[in-house]
Design a protein around this motif. Sequence first.
Motif, PDB file in Angstrom:
ATOM      1  N   PRO A   1     -67.137  30.701 -38.425  1.00  0.00           N
ATOM      2  CA  PRO A   1     -66.613  31.583 -37.376  1.00  0.00           C
ATOM      3  C   PRO A   1     -66.767  33.043 -37.807  1.00  0.00           C
ATOM      4  N   ARG A   2     -66.904  33.931 -36.819  1.00  0.00           N
ATOM      5  CA  ARG A   2     -67.167  35.328 -37.164  1.00  0.00           C
ATOM      6  C   ARG A   2     -66.547  36.268 -36.133  1.00  0.00           C
ATOM      7  N   THR A   3     -66.428  37.509 -36.529  1.00  0.00           N
ATOM      8  CA  THR A   3     -65.864  38.541 -35.680  1.00  0.00           C
ATOM      9  C   THR A   3     -66.783  39.755 -35.690  1.00  0.00           C
ATOM     10  N   GLY A   4     -67.035  40.308 -34.514  1.00  0.00           N
ATOM     11  CA  GLY A   4     -67.841  41.521 -34.381  1.00  0.00           C
ATOM     12  C   GLY A   4     -67.250  42.383 -33.288  1.00  0.00           C
ATOM     13  N   THR A   5     -67.730  43.616 -33.172  1.00  0.00           N
ATOM     14  CA  THR A   5     -67.173  44.525 -32.177  1.00  0.00           C
ATOM     15  C   THR A   5     -68.257  45.254 -31.403  1.00  0.00           C
ATOM     16  N   VAL A   6     -67.874  45.726 -30.221  1.00  0.00           N
ATOM     17  CA  VAL A   6     -68.666  46.663 -29.438  1.00  0.00           C
ATOM     18  C   VAL A   6     -67.763  47.872 -29.229  1.00  0.00           C
ATOM     19  N   THR A   7     -68.268  49.047 -29.594  1.00  0.00           N
ATOM     20  CA  THR A   7     -67.488  50.274 -29.454  1.00  0.00           C
ATOM     21  C   THR A   7     -68.032  51.098 -28.301  1.00  0.00           C
ATOM     22  N   LEU A   8     -67.134  51.491 -27.394  1.00  0.00           N
ATOM     23  CA  LEU A   8     -67.471  52.366 -26.279  1.00  0.00           C
ATOM     24  C   LEU A   8     -67.035  53.770 -26.655  1.00  0.00           C
ATOM     25  N   SER A   9     -67.916  54.743 -26.470  1.00  0.00           N
ATOM     26  CA  SER A   9     -67.565  56.111 -26.845  1.00  0.00           C
ATOM     27  C   SER A   9     -68.127  57.105 -25.838  1.00  0.00           C
ATOM     28  N   TYR A  10     -67.451  58.260 -25.774  1.00  0.00           N
ATOM     29  CA  TYR A  10     -67.886  59.376 -24.933  1.00  0.00           C
ATOM     30  C   TYR A  10     -67.303  60.639 -25.566  1.00  0.00           C
ATOM     31  N   PRO A  11     -68.030  61.757 -25.556  1.00  0.00           N
ATOM     32  CA  PRO A  11     -67.512  62.980 -26.187  1.00  0.00           C
ATOM     33  C   PRO A  11     -66.133  63.363 -25.646  1.00  0.00           C
ATOM     34  N   GLU A  12     -65.276  63.770 -26.537  1.00  0.00           N
ATOM     35  CA  GLU A  12     -63.912  64.222 -26.259  1.00  0.00           C
ATOM     36  C   GLU A  12     -62.996  63.104 -25.776  1.00  0.00           C
ATOM     37  N   CYS A  13     -63.398  61.840 -25.956  1.00  0.00           N
ATOM     38  CA  CYS A  13     -62.563  60.694 -25.578  1.00  0.00           C
ATOM     39  C   CYS A  13     -62.248  59.876 -26.824  1.00  0.00           C
ATOM     40  N   ASN A  14     -61.157  59.128 -26.749  1.00  0.00           N
ATOM     41  CA  ASN A  14     -60.890  58.152 -27.796  1.00  0.00           C
ATOM     42  C   ASN A  14     -61.841  56.980 -27.618  1.00  0.00           C
ATOM     43  N   ASN A  15     -62.396  56.475 -28.720  1.00  0.00           N
ATOM     44  CA  ASN A  15     -63.266  55.303 -28.654  1.00  0.00           C
ATOM     45  C   ASN A  15     -62.449  54.078 -28.262  1.00  0.00           C
TER      46      ASN A  15
END
Length: 188
Positions: A95-109
């Motif tokens: 089993p495994r864990t991974g992430t997708v990060t959403l980002s935009y300038p001046e915003c919290n990820n």
Amino acid sequence: MKKLVLLVSAFTAGLLSMGCSDDPENDPALLPELKIDGETTIVVPYVGGSYTIHYTLENVENGRPYADSSCDWITVLSHTETEAQIKVNPLVDAPRTGTVTLSYPECNNITVTFNQKEIEPFTQSISLSVEQITMNSATVVVSNPYEEYWVCPRVETKSFYDMQIAPDPAKWIATYCDKNSSIGMFMS
């Protein structure tokens, strides 16, 4: 004294009228805000699959957040102003864990976590019964309680396997396998 009160009242009224303006050019600019429309943890079966992350980006015109995967078994197929299309590969090991990060300038990820589970152990039996046996053939009846497993009861020669099955196993499975089946087995 009366003139002083009138002067202070006029000055205060002037300040209040200048401070309360409906002119949008005088309003301070609102910072961009990234929000997710759903869960930030997704449980993925061992077979993997396709997923959509829905989000909104407020206080921005024509903006598009960036989506990035933390590992090679999660692929960001596309990302638009409102969603990211994600593909998770089938599990090969533990089993495994991974992430997708959403980002935009001046915003919290925003981080979306994908927890991929291992194959569940069998809790019910797949039953096979052999019927109509002759010297050259037999019919095998399969009863399979699992939606995600397919059964292919078949006996073939090594040369048939090498020529027909090995070159394209997925095509062979799609042609000859079924969840519940009754398949004749021929031996030569």
